[in-house]
Design a protein around this motif. Structure first.
Motif, mmCIF file in Angstrom:
data_model
loop_
_atom_site.group_PDB
_atom_site.id
_atom_site.type_symbol
_atom_site.label_atom_id
_atom_site.label_comp_id
_atom_site.label_asym_id
_atom_site.label_seq_id
_atom_site.Cartn_x
_atom_site.Cartn_y
_atom_site.Cartn_z
ATOM 1 N N LEU A 1 0.822 -1.204 0.000
ATOM 2 C CA LEU A 1 0.000 0.000 0.000
ATOM 3 C C LEU A 1 0.860 1.260 0.000
ATOM 4 N N ARG A 2 2.065 1.153 0.518
ATOM 5 C CA ARG A 2 2.959 2.306 0.580
ATOM 6 C C ARG A 2 3.850 2.422 -0.653
ATOM 7 N N GLN A 3 3.755 1.448 -1.537
ATOM 8 C CA GLN A 3 4.548 1.477 -2.761
ATOM 9 C C GLN A 3 3.789 2.073 -3.940
ATOM 10 N N ILE A 4 2.496 2.306 -3.761
ATOM 11 C CA ILE A 4 1.677 2.816 -4.861
ATOM 12 C C ILE A 4 1.075 4.163 -4.452
ATOM 13 N N PRO A 5 0.570 4.949 -5.408
ATOM 14 C CA PRO A 5 -0.034 6.242 -5.069
ATOM 15 C C PRO A 5 -1.167 6.116 -4.059
ATOM 16 N N ALA A 6 -1.376 7.168 -3.284
ATOM 17 C CA ALA A 6 -2.366 7.141 -2.211
ATOM 18 C C ALA A 6 -3.783 6.959 -2.721
ATOM 19 N N ASP A 7 -4.031 7.284 -3.993
ATOM 20 C CA ASP A 7 -5.376 7.115 -4.535
ATOM 21 C C ASP A 7 -5.530 5.819 -5.332
ATOM 22 N N ALA A 8 -4.503 4.951 -5.278
ATOM 23 C CA ALA A 8 -4.540 3.673 -5.994
ATOM 24 C C ALA A 8 -4.862 2.540 -5.027
ATOM 25 N N LYS A 9 -5.180 1.375 -5.597
ATOM 26 C CA LYS A 9 -5.537 0.213 -4.802
ATOM 27 C C LYS A 9 -4.654 -0.985 -5.149
ATOM 28 N N ILE A 10 -4.581 -1.932 -4.208
ATOM 29 C CA ILE A 10 -3.990 -3.231 -4.513
ATOM 30 C C ILE A 10 -5.113 -4.263 -4.509
ATOM 31 N N ALA A 11 -4.961 -5.271 -5.344
ATOM 32 C CA ALA A 11 -5.929 -6.362 -5.380
ATOM 33 C C ALA A 11 -5.275 -7.609 -4.814
ATOM 34 N N VAL A 12 -5.895 -8.205 -3.825
ATOM 35 C CA VAL A 12 -5.445 -9.475 -3.253
ATOM 36 C C VAL A 12 -6.228 -10.576 -3.943
ATOM 37 N N LEU A 13 -5.502 -11.455 -4.626
ATOM 38 C CA LEU A 13 -6.142 -12.562 -5.333
ATOM 39 C C LEU A 13 -5.877 -13.842 -4.559
ATOM 40 N N THR A 14 -6.951 -14.526 -4.180
ATOM 41 C CA THR A 14 -6.835 -15.656 -3.273
ATOM 42 C C THR A 14 -7.557 -16.880 -3.806
#
Length: 234
Positions: free
Chosen positions: A114-127
């Motif tokens: 979350l700290r590696q991408i812009p503050a207005d971007a998201k990460i997707a967890v694929l499980t």
């Protein structure tokens, strides 16, 4: 002069219906294929750790995880990781039981990503199963930060169905790629601000290169975690 034993990453494996000491057939990109890494791996099966117990979470498995971790140390493991991202539930117990670095799941990477991408971007967890991948497994407590994590799963697909049997049935790489690609597409259509993917399942690294080419996104997976953990002690 006595030679020093070769350092190895220890992996706490799920039950697979194999004979003691037997490894799954090596497949390109698999985290159980020694050729995937430039360092040795050793595996200990956690007694009773079938996928249908580990994925939903069975606290009764904790002693077996600790026992298998200690066996890995006895065999020379200098760091320990887990097979199946849902084994993160045993992170604290295993880390407290040995004196080497322990990283049980790629889900540990979520707060860092979350700290590696812009503050207005998201990460997707694929499980492998989003119905059992709750907020408690992500260690992201801030509601604003938690809103930047979206979760998708391939439950009901070929891999999920095969892994939930005892013993698990083999799943082709093509089937895994199809399940994962379809899930990623759904997530990106619903959340176009996704800037990175985090793969929970230990089987997903076999298709990481293909999904990376399709999406053009950074992808972090179990192989990423294994390399990071071993590099810290190599």
């Amino acid at each position: 002069m006595t030679s020093q034993p070769q350092k190895a990453l220890g992996i706490l494996g799920l039950e697979g219906g194999l004979a003691p000491g037997q490894l799954p057939p090596p497949r390109p990109g698999s985290v159980f294929n020694p050729a995937t890494f430039d360092f040795p791996i050793i595996i200990e099966t956690v007694e009773g750790a079938w996928a249908d117990r580990v994925i939903p979470g069975d606290s009764a498995l904790e002693p077996a995880y600790i026992a298998a971790a200690r066996r890995l140390i006895e065999r020379g493991a200098v760091a320990i990781s887990g097979d199946c991202g849902f084994s993160i539930r045993h992170q604290a117990a295993v880390a407290a039981s040995v004196k080497v670095p322990v990283a049980m799941s790629s889900l540990l990477l979520a707060p860092t990503l979350l700290r590696q991408i812009p503050a207005d971007a998201k990460i997707a967890v694929l499980t492998a199963d989003s119905t059992h991948c709750g907020e408690d497994l992500l260690d992201v407590d801030d509601p604003a930060e938690r809103a930047r994590v979206v979760i998708g799963g391939i439950e009901g697909g070929a891999l999920w169905q095969n892994e939930m049997t005892r013993p698990p049935r083999p799943t082709s790489v093509a089937e895994i790629e199809s399940d994962v690609a379809a899930c990623v597409l759904r997530l990106r259509e619903a959340h176009p601000e996704i800037a990175a993917l985090l793969f929970e399942c230990t089987m997903f690294p076999m298709v990481t290169p293909a999904i990376r080419r399709i999406t053009g996104l950074p992808i972090y997976d179990t192989a990423t975690l294994y390399r990071m953990t071993f590099a810290a002690v190599a």
